[in-house]
Design an enzyme around this catalytic site. Structure first.
Site, mmCIF file in Angstrom:
data_model
loop_
_atom_site.group_PDB
_atom_site.id
_atom_site.type_symbol
_atom_site.label_atom_id
_atom_site.label_comp_id
_atom_site.label_asym_id
_atom_site.label_seq_id
_atom_site.Cartn_x
_atom_site.Cartn_y
_atom_site.Cartn_z
ATOM 1 N N GLY A 49 0.955 -1.168 0.044
ATOM 2 C CA GLY A 49 -0.021 0.071 0.159
ATOM 3 C C GLY A 49 0.637 1.192 0.096
ATOM 4 O O GLY A 49 0.285 2.349 -0.493
ATOM 5 N N GLU A 104 3.458 4.247 6.283
ATOM 6 C CA GLU A 104 2.258 3.469 5.994
ATOM 7 C C GLU A 104 1.538 4.182 4.950
ATOM 8 O O GLU A 104 1.495 5.551 5.190
ATOM 9 C CB GLU A 104 1.871 3.183 7.310
ATOM 10 N N ASP A 105 0.550 3.280 4.536
ATOM 11 C CA ASP A 105 -0.555 4.046 3.741
ATOM 12 C C ASP A 105 -1.732 4.514 4.549
ATOM 13 O O ASP A 105 -2.008 5.874 4.242
ATOM 14 C CB ASP A 105 -0.964 3.082 2.704
ATOM 15 N N ASP A 108 -6.469 2.188 9.986
ATOM 16 C CA ASP A 108 -7.676 2.122 10.245
ATOM 17 C C ASP A 108 -8.039 1.777 11.525
ATOM 18 O O ASP A 108 -8.006 2.699 12.452
ATOM 19 C CB ASP A 108 -7.966 1.099 9.064
ATOM 20 N N LYS A 136 -7.774 7.215 9.412
ATOM 21 C CA LYS A 136 -9.175 7.168 9.553
ATOM 22 C C LYS A 136 -9.589 7.229 11.142
ATOM 23 O O LYS A 136 -9.782 6.370 11.994
ATOM 24 C CB LYS A 136 -9.966 5.703 9.344
ATOM 25 N N PHE A 158 -14.092 3.181 3.018
ATOM 26 C CA PHE A 158 -13.071 2.452 2.194
ATOM 27 C C PHE A 158 -12.440 3.110 1.043
ATOM 28 O O PHE A 158 -13.491 3.505 0.189
ATOM 29 C CB PHE A 158 -13.965 1.113 1.787
ATOM 30 N N ASP A 165 -5.580 -0.579 -2.458
ATOM 31 C CA ASP A 165 -6.233 -1.392 -3.365
ATOM 32 C C ASP A 165 -7.475 -1.842 -2.829
ATOM 33 O O ASP A 165 -7.888 -1.779 -1.597
ATOM 34 C CB ASP A 165 -5.493 -2.668 -3.328
ATOM 35 N N ARG A 171 -4.602 0.747 -7.368
ATOM 36 C CA ARG A 171 -3.510 0.882 -6.887
ATOM 37 C C ARG A 171 -2.782 2.080 -7.452
ATOM 38 O O ARG A 171 -2.111 3.096 -7.111
ATOM 39 C CB ARG A 171 -2.329 -0.128 -6.306
HETATM 40 P P1 IMP Z 1 -5.556 -1.500 10.393
HETATM 41 O O1 IMP Z 1 -4.730 -2.463 11.011
HETATM 42 O O2 IMP Z 1 -7.000 -1.680 10.563
HETATM 43 O O3 IMP Z 1 -5.016 0.022 10.973
HETATM 44 O O4 IMP Z 1 -5.484 -1.727 8.719
HETATM 45 C C1 IMP Z 1 -4.292 -0.942 8.194
HETATM 46 C C2 IMP Z 1 -4.172 -1.672 6.787
HETATM 47 O O5 IMP Z 1 -5.666 -1.947 6.362
HETATM 48 C C3 IMP Z 1 -3.554 -0.765 5.860
HETATM 49 O O6 IMP Z 1 -2.123 -0.869 6.007
HETATM 50 C C4 IMP Z 1 -4.389 -1.106 4.592
HETATM 51 O O7 IMP Z 1 -3.452 -2.048 3.757
HETATM 52 C C5 IMP Z 1 -5.390 -1.564 5.096
HETATM 53 N N1 IMP Z 1 -6.467 -0.562 4.704
HETATM 54 C C6 IMP Z 1 -7.306 -0.191 5.833
HETATM 55 N N2 IMP Z 1 -8.328 0.622 5.382
HETATM 56 C C7 IMP Z 1 -8.154 0.729 3.998
HETATM 57 C C8 IMP Z 1 -8.850 1.368 3.018
HETATM 58 O O8 IMP Z 1 -9.950 2.077 3.066
HETATM 59 N N3 IMP Z 1 -8.622 0.987 1.591
HETATM 60 C C9 IMP Z 1 -7.531 0.119 1.289
HETATM 61 N N4 IMP Z 1 -6.764 -0.340 2.286
HETATM 62 C C10 IMP Z 1 -7.202 -0.154 3.607
HETATM 63 MG MG MG Z 2 -1.057 -1.646 4.175
#
Ligand code: IMP
Ligand code: MG
Length: 186
Positions: A49, A104-105, A108, A136, A158, A165, A171
């Site tokens: 990402g 990091e991208d 969430d 987020k 999302f 992606d 992407r």
């Molecule tokens: P977390 O562990 O819930 O913070 O999720 C982080 C990872 O989930 C990110 O590095 C992304 O790869 C993926 N992710 C979370 N939200 C999105 C989104 O809205 N679009 C695409 N990938 C996401």
């Molecule tokens: Mg990621």
């Protein structure tokens, strides 16, 4: 090619346009450059990402640095993280005594970042900071690993594009957008 449909048609709304993204990344680079003056940083890009963000951010940083990458996969559904993370590709570099900046991208739930920072901290780096393009904020509490650098706070929707992606696609969009619901349900 003339017979292939455009990715842009699947996008309901552009959340962050290309020029807005690039301007923010330039500002982030300026702040990072100031903070890391006199220290050599190792950028740790989280695949896949963060690939676009890492490439653009690194080119804006006018300072000596090294880059390495980790590839991780988180178990869970296509659009929700479970917090259980598996390392698919580890760093090639030893990070003991190094100043790490995790790139990091998106944050969430914050679970991926927590796993990553705990994993990397056990290898005794000199410091760990985090630069996340998107956050987020309403999707997690205040008890997560707070990134030192954040590009944009976004709503809990999302998003795709600029490295992010849906089912491994989108992407390569140059902006951050929200998919049309019909793309999920078709
Ligand atoms: P977390 O562990 O819930 O913070 O999720 C982080 C990872 O989930 C990110 O590095 C992304 O790869 C993926 N992710 C979370 N939200 C999105 C989104 O809205 N679009 C695409 N990938 C996401
Ligand atoms: Mg990621």
């Amino acid at each position: 090619m003339s017979n292939s449909s455009s990715m842009h048609e699947d996008i309901e709304e552009i959340l962050i346009s290309e020029p807005v993204l690039q301007a923010r990344i330039a500002a982030l680079a300026e702040a990072i450059q100031e903070d890391y003056a006199g220290r050599q940083v190792l950028l740790v890009g989280i695949l896949r990402g963060a690939m676009m963000f890492m490439a653009d951010l690194a080119r804006r940083l006018d300072m000596p640095l090294e880059m390495d990458f980790m590839a991780i996969s988180s178990y869970g559904s296509a659009t929700e993280s479970s917090g259980v993370v598996r390392i698919l590709k580890d760093l090639d570099t030893s990070i003991e005594g190094r100043h790490l900046l995790i790139v990091e991208d998106i944050i969430d739930s914050g679970l991926t970042l927590r796993y990553l920072t705990e994993n990397l901290a056990r290898r005794n780096p000199a410091s760990i900071s985090v630069c996340a393009l998107l956050d987020k904020v309403k999707a997690h509490g205040d008890d997560i690993i707070q990134p030192q650098y954040t590009g944009f706070s976004i709503p809990s929707r999302f998003v795709v594009g600029y490295g992010l992606d849906y089912a491994q696609k989108y992407r390569n969009l140059p902006y951050i957008g929200v998919l049309k619901p019909s793309v999920y349900t078709e």
